[in-house]
Design a protein around this motif. Structure first.
Motif, PDB file in Angstrom:
ATOM      1  N   ALA A   1       0.823  -1.202   0.000  1.00 38.58           N
ATOM      2  CA  ALA A   1       0.000   0.000   0.000  1.00 38.58           C
ATOM      3  C   ALA A   1       0.862   1.258   0.000  1.00 38.58           C
ATOM      4  O   ALA A   1       0.551   2.243  -0.687  1.00 38.58           O
ATOM      5  CB  ALA A   1      -0.935  -0.013   1.212  1.00 38.58           C
ATOM      6  N   ALA A   2       1.950   1.254   0.778  1.00 38.47           N
ATOM      7  CA  ALA A   2       2.842   2.409   0.801  1.00 38.47           C
ATOM      8  C   ALA A   2       3.495   2.618  -0.561  1.00 38.47           C
ATOM      9  O   ALA A   2       3.622   3.748  -1.048  1.00 38.47           O
ATOM     10  CB  ALA A   2       3.905   2.229   1.880  1.00 38.47           C
ATOM     11  N   ALA A   3       3.935   1.529  -1.188  1.00 40.96           N
ATOM     12  CA  ALA A   3       4.543   1.642  -2.512  1.00 40.96           C
ATOM     13  C   ALA A   3       3.551   2.202  -3.519  1.00 40.96           C
ATOM     14  O   ALA A   3       3.901   3.032  -4.378  1.00 40.96           O
ATOM     15  CB  ALA A   3       5.049   0.278  -2.965  1.00 40.96           C
ATOM     16  N   GLU A   4       2.285   1.794  -3.429  1.00 46.02           N
ATOM     17  CA  GLU A   4       1.266   2.309  -4.331  1.00 46.02           C
ATOM     18  C   GLU A   4       1.019   3.794  -4.090  1.00 46.02           C
ATOM     19  O   GLU A   4       0.864   4.582  -5.036  1.00 46.02           O
ATOM     20  CB  GLU A   4      -0.037   1.525  -4.137  1.00 46.02           C
ATOM     21  N   ALA A   5       0.999   4.197  -2.829  1.00 47.69           N
ATOM     22  CA  ALA A   5       0.728   5.595  -2.507  1.00 47.69           C
ATOM     23  C   ALA A   5       1.842   6.508  -2.991  1.00 47.69           C
ATOM     24  O   ALA A   5       1.587   7.582  -3.551  1.00 47.69           O
ATOM     25  CB  ALA A   5       0.529   5.749  -0.997  1.00 47.69           C
ATOM     26  N   VAL A   6       3.091   6.105  -2.793  1.00 50.38           N
ATOM     27  CA  VAL A   6       4.228   6.966  -3.128  1.00 50.38           C
ATOM     28  C   VAL A   6       4.543   6.916  -4.616  1.00 50.38           C
ATOM     29  O   VAL A   6       5.088   7.876  -5.176  1.00 50.38           O
ATOM     30  CB  VAL A   6       5.449   6.575  -2.276  1.00 50.38           C
ATOM     31  N   GLY A   7       4.228   5.795  -5.278  1.00 50.42           N
ATOM     32  CA  GLY A   7       4.540   5.671  -6.694  1.00 50.42           C
ATOM     33  C   GLY A   7       5.603   4.651  -6.995  1.00 50.42           C
ATOM     34  O   GLY A   7       6.163   4.630  -8.098  1.00 50.42           O
ATOM     35  N   LEU A   8       5.879   3.754  -6.044  1.00 51.13           N
ATOM     36  CA  LEU A   8       6.911   2.738  -6.226  1.00 51.13           C
ATOM     37  C   LEU A   8       6.341   1.439  -6.800  1.00 51.13           C
ATOM     38  O   LEU A   8       7.095   0.509  -7.060  1.00 51.13           O
ATOM     39  CB  LEU A   8       7.600   2.459  -4.877  1.00 51.13           C
ATOM     40  N   ALA A   9       5.026   1.368  -7.003  1.00 54.15           N
ATOM     41  CA  ALA A   9       4.403   0.108  -7.405  1.00 54.15           C
ATOM     42  C   ALA A   9       5.008  -0.488  -8.677  1.00 54.15           C
ATOM     43  O   ALA A   9       5.233  -1.701  -8.736  1.00 54.15           O
ATOM     44  CB  ALA A   9       2.897   0.306  -7.554  1.00 54.15           C
ATOM     45  N   PRO A  10       5.308   0.288  -9.735  1.00 48.29           N
ATOM     46  CA  PRO A  10       5.907  -0.330 -10.936  1.00 48.29           C
ATOM     47  C   PRO A  10       7.230  -1.032 -10.643  1.00 48.29           C
ATOM     48  O   PRO A  10       7.478  -2.126 -11.143  1.00 48.29           O
ATOM     49  CB  PRO A  10       6.089   0.860 -11.886  1.00 48.29           C
ATOM     50  N   LEU A  11       8.090  -0.409  -9.832  1.00 40.80           N
ATOM     51  CA  LEU A  11       9.350  -1.062  -9.495  1.00 40.80           C
ATOM     52  C   LEU A  11       9.102  -2.284  -8.623  1.00 40.80           C
ATOM     53  O   LEU A  11       9.765  -3.317  -8.784  1.00 40.80           O
ATOM     54  CB  LEU A  11      10.271  -0.074  -8.771  1.00 40.80           C
ATOM     55  N   LEU A  12       8.154  -2.180  -7.702  1.00 44.06           N
ATOM     56  CA  LEU A  12       7.819  -3.313  -6.843  1.00 44.06           C
ATOM     57  C   LEU A  12       7.390  -4.510  -7.686  1.00 44.06           C
ATOM     58  O   LEU A  12       7.822  -5.642  -7.447  1.00 44.06           O
ATOM     59  CB  LEU A  12       6.707  -2.910  -5.878  1.00 44.06           C
ATOM     60  N   GLU A  13       6.569  -4.262  -8.682  1.00 42.20           N
ATOM     61  CA  GLU A  13       6.139  -5.347  -9.555  1.00 42.20           C
ATOM     62  C   GLU A  13       7.289  -5.833 -10.437  1.00 42.20           C
ATOM     63  O   GLU A  13       7.411  -7.024 -10.724  1.00 42.20           O
ATOM     64  CB  GLU A  13       4.975  -4.881 -10.426  1.00 42.20           C
ATOM     65  N   GLY A  14       8.142  -4.910 -10.853  1.00 43.58           N
ATOM     66  CA  GLY A  14       9.236  -5.276 -11.745  1.00 43.58           C
ATOM     67  C   GLY A  14      10.253  -6.209 -11.115  1.00 43.58           C
ATOM     68  O   GLY A  14      10.861  -7.028 -11.809  1.00 43.58           O
ATOM     69  N   VAL A  15      10.470  -6.086  -9.811  1.00 47.19           N
ATOM     70  CA  VAL A  15      11.455  -6.955  -9.137  1.00 47.19           C
ATOM     71  C   VAL A  15      10.809  -8.200  -8.558  1.00 47.19           C
ATOM     72  O   VAL A  15      11.495  -9.006  -7.921  1.00 47.19           O
ATOM     73  CB  VAL A  15      12.204  -6.183  -8.028  1.00 47.19           C
ATOM     74  N   GLY A  16       9.499  -8.350  -8.739  1.00 50.65           N
ATOM     75  CA  GLY A  16       8.850  -9.560  -8.259  1.00 50.65           C
ATOM     76  C   GLY A  16       8.266  -9.464  -6.875  1.00 50.65           C
ATOM     77  O   GLY A  16       8.115 -10.496  -6.203  1.00 50.65           O
ATOM     78  N   GLY A  17       7.959  -8.274  -6.406  1.00 52.22           N
ATOM     79  CA  GLY A  17       7.357  -8.122  -5.089  1.00 52.22           C
ATOM     80  C   GLY A  17       8.356  -7.686  -4.036  1.00 52.22           C
ATOM     81  O   GLY A  17       9.539  -7.466  -4.324  1.00 52.22           O
ATOM     82  N   PRO A  18       7.890  -7.571  -2.775  1.00 48.07           N
ATOM     83  CA  PRO A  18       8.777  -7.077  -1.708  1.00 48.07           C
ATOM     84  C   PRO A  18      10.033  -7.914  -1.506  1.00 48.07           C
ATOM     85  O   PRO A  18      11.066  -7.392  -1.104  1.00 48.07           O
ATOM     86  CB  PRO A  18       7.878  -7.115  -0.464  1.00 48.07           C
ATOM     87  N   GLN A  19       9.970  -9.212  -1.782  1.00 44.68           N
ATOM     88  CA  GLN A  19      11.133 -10.063  -1.570  1.00 44.68           C
ATOM     89  C   GLN A  19      12.068 -10.090  -2.766  1.00 44.68           C
ATOM     90  O   GLN A  19      13.063 -10.822  -2.760  1.00 44.68           O
ATOM     91  CB  GLN A  19      10.678 -11.490  -1.233  1.00 44.68           C
ATOM     92  N   GLY A  20      11.764  -9.305  -3.792  1.00 45.59           N
ATOM     93  CA  GLY A  20      12.665  -9.227  -4.926  1.00 45.59           C
ATOM     94  C   GLY A  20      13.955  -8.515  -4.561  1.00 45.59           C
ATOM     95  O   GLY A  20      13.978  -7.581  -3.761  1.00 45.59           O
ATOM     96  N   VAL A  21      15.055  -8.955  -5.158  1.00 45.21           N
ATOM     97  CA  VAL A  21      16.381  -8.404  -4.850  1.00 45.21           C
ATOM     98  C   VAL A  21      16.639  -7.201  -5.746  1.00 45.21           C
ATOM     99  O   VAL A  21      16.346  -7.231  -6.950  1.00 45.21           O
ATOM    100  CB  VAL A  21      17.468  -9.473  -5.060  1.00 45.21           C
ATOM    101  N   VAL A  22      17.162  -6.137  -5.156  1.00 50.68           N
ATOM    102  CA  VAL A  22      17.483  -4.928  -5.915  1.00 50.68           C
ATOM    103  C   VAL A  22      18.990  -4.744  -5.961  1.00 50.68           C
ATOM    104  O   VAL A  22      19.701  -5.022  -4.992  1.00 50.68           O
ATOM    105  CB  VAL A  22      16.812  -3.679  -5.292  1.00 50.68           C
ATOM    106  N   ASP A  23      19.462  -4.292  -7.107  1.00 51.45           N
ATOM    107  CA  ASP A  23      20.873  -3.961  -7.296  1.00 51.45           C
ATOM    108  C   ASP A  23      20.973  -2.445  -7.381  1.00 51.45           C
ATOM    109  O   ASP A  23      20.503  -1.839  -8.357  1.00 51.45           O
ATOM    110  CB  ASP A  23      21.398  -4.606  -8.576  1.00 51.45           C
TER     111      ASP A  23
END
Length: 642
Positions: free
Chosen positions: A464-486
């Protein structure tokens, strides 16, 4: 290394058994290479060349060559294992240094971060390498000597043990002398730093002799410390001669006796190879590495982790970065090591009085030096809980300095800053600062977003926080909260969105966005700001990157030195000529000279001298300065103020 540091180092190593086992496993290959060096040479001579069988001799030499190749492969893997052991120590040191610098205003934090931490990291890696090399090389060489002829051990082992024992006895006094020398050198540098800028005054006052005597005292102390350190350094030469050179002499002098008691010529040559090619270099590396680097590491760790701090219990985390305890050797398994403090949980902070404003500044003045003009000059304001404030002004007007004062990173020279009704130094858990350069660490997205929360963050709240701030596309792109970011693969805007969502999820009611959206387009910036402004019980202070941020805010603070103005948009327009220049003339009936596409849906008319780039008005740019279209990076005249 003193007792407390030694015990913490042992706990640090015990917490990483898999890394140690991997390091030991690859080191065995090097020990095998050492064993084959002398053993294969002895067999090549005795069973091959001295017996007239050249093929056998060449075969054993080929075995020794294969051992070298296998050992080289193991050495390459050893470096990876050492990195896995060393980098956690560096992360702990960085966390401690920056945490103490932010919490205590430690002026030596920058030196600790840029020099002492790197010295500790590199020195620790070197010590692991030389200690490991000596241990496994000695084991391989001694095993080879025993396999060739047990009497060889009677010649080599006693002087080797005596040299190592004598060296071990000198480590503690050598470390003390090293620390005394460093302290004397720093004292002399400090005195020179005070005297050199005032040499003209010294000459004018006729105080040359007095100042010379003052400096000579410090120089003499450093000279005495250097001589004492050099005397102890001579003992290292004695240790090396006793443990590495005496065995060679004994082997040569005792050759007739050894040959008479069953030692073959090949075994004697192999023993000489073991001593000169394996034991002597390994002992030399140990003595020079541990003798110099070891004492230096001890000194640096004492300064970065004072022994008087509580050490915690073995196997437990050493505390959060906000309150670092114990030694940097303590494991930090609860969260990744990051160079910024974790805020206190809400339960650790007493809520402010209901009537207290979220932020209040009373005659706050700040300058970066006693002779410097104030950057923040007599600023007073009150922002109620739930308010939304935009701070605007040209570069160098003190916007980021004001954010640092509210965040508690800077202390005002005069006046008072209160957050939630209490002094800013006591309100660490009530404000969160998002700077322009967002920090993202390697790991999962959930670890990044939940770092400012002491309590676990439910997955649906994170989404919900990611959706509110605008991070949802990146959240989906890495496969959710447990996705690894570089972090290196993320754009500057994506890193800012992660930092913004992290702050949004924190329990801090006051959010400070110090140009934290400068890499976002106007629509994304508007979405993020409206999300923070709409947080239940949340208060927002924005150092504005675009004039549209000021239009969205309930209150505006124009930083303009003694002419600073605070109030609503309409009030500040009347009071501040600078703000009128920044905003221009807002006349819907006029045709805009520049299509600004303001996020609020209002077509702005660029007044004379209005800064614009065809997309937005830069709220902190100097009048007449034009920024390249779509280039939101700070630079040149549009960079951040100091």
């Amino acid at each position: 290394m003193d007792g407390p540091l030694r015990h913490r180092a042992v706990r640090f190593l015990r917490a990483r058994p898999r890394v140690l086992l991997r390091l030991a496993g690859w080191s065995v290959l090097e020990a095998g290479q050492t064993f084959l060096l002398g053993y294969a040479l002895a067999r090549a001579l005795d069973g091959g060349f001295l017996s007239g069988r050249a093929a056998v001799g060449l075969g054993w030499l080929a075995v020794a060559g294969a051992g070298v190749l296998v050992g080289a492969y193991g050495t390459g893997r050893v470096y990876r294992a050492v990195a896995a052991l060393v980098e956690p120590l560096r992360d702990r040191l960085v966390t401690r240094v920056v945490g103490r610098g932010v919490r205590e205003g430690d002026g030596g934090a920058l030196s600790g971060l840029t020099q002492q931490v790197e010295i500790a990291r590199d020195t620790f890696a070197g010590l692991v390498m030389v200690a490991r090399s000596f241990l496994f090389t000695s084991a391989g060489a001694l095993a080879g000597l025993f396999a060739l002829a047990p009497p060889l051990l009677l010649v080599v082992l006693p002087p080797l043990a005596a040299g190592v024992g004598l060296f071990a006895a000198t480590l503690r006094p050598l470390a003390r002398r090293q620390e005394e020398f460093l302290a004397a050198d720093e004292a002399l540098a400090e005195r020179l730093g005070v005297v050199c800028p005032g040499l003209r005054d010294v000459s004018a006052a006729g105080a040359e002799d007095r100042i010379a005597a003052h400096l000579a005292e410090a120089a003499g102390a450093e000279l005495r410390a250097a001589r004492s350190l050099a005397r102890w350094g001579v003992i290292r030469v004695v240790c090396l001669a006793l443990g590495g050179h005496v065995p060679v002499v004994l082997l040569l002098a005792g050759a007739p006796w050894l040959l008479a008691h069953g030692t073959t010529p090949g075994a004697l040559v192999g023993a000489l190879a073991y001593v000169t090619q394996s034991l002597l270099p390994a002992l030399s590396g140990l003595i020079h590495g541990l003798g110099t680097s070891g004492s230096r590491l001890t000194v640096v760790l004492r300064r970065l982790a004072p022994p008087g701090e509580p050490a915690g219990s073995p196997g437990e985390p050493a505390g959060s970065p906000a309150e670092p305890t114990g030694s940097p050797f303590e494991p930090a398994d609860r969260a990744p090591a990051l160079p910024f403090p974790r805020p206190a949980a809400p339960a650790d902070v007493t809520p402010p009085r209901p009537a207290a404003p979220a932020l209040s500044l009373t005659s706050v003045t700040f300058a970066y030096g006693p002779a410097s003009a104030p950057v923040v000059d007599d600023v007073s304001l009150e922002l109620p809980a739930g308010g939304h404030l935009a701070v605007v002004g040209p570069s160098g007007s003190g916007k980021s300095t004001l954010a640092g004062l509210v965040a508690g990173l800077l202390d005002p020279g005069r006046g008072e800053v209160r957050v939630g009704g209490r002094p800013v130094a006591e309100a660490a858990g009530w404000r969160v600062l998002v700077p322009q350069e967002a920090y993202v660490f390697g790991g999962t997205l959930a670890e990044n977003l939940a770092y400012l929360r002491a309590d676990p963050v439910p997955g649906d709240e994170m989404v919900a926080a990611a959706e509110a701030v605008g991070l949802a596309p990146l959240l989906e792109g890495v496969g959710g909260p447990q996705g690894v970011v570089d972090p290196a693969a993320l754009s500057a805007g994506e890193r800012q969105l992660i930092a913004l969502t992290r702050a949004y999820l924190s329990h801090a009611p006051l959010a400070l966005l110090d140009e934290a959206t400068c890499h976002l387009d106007p629509e994304a910036e508007e979405r993020a700001e409206r999300a923070f402004a709409g947080r239940p019980g949340g208060t927002l202070v924005v150092v504005a990157h675009r004039i549209s941020s000021a239009r969205r805010a309930e209150r505006v603070l124009v930083m303009d030195g003694p002419r600073s103005a605070y109030g609503t948009h309409a009030q500040v327009l009347r009071r501040s000529a600078l703000y009128r220049e920044l905003v221009g003339r807002w006349e819907p009936s006029s045709q805009p000279a520049l299509p600004l596409r303001d996020a609020d849906g209002v077509d702005a008319v660029a007044g004379p001298g209005l800064a614009g780039d065809g997309r937005h008005v830069v709220a902190h740019g100097p009048v007449g300065q034009v920024q390249a279209a779509r280039d939101l990076r700070d630079g040149g005249a549009l960079g951040r103020e100091g």
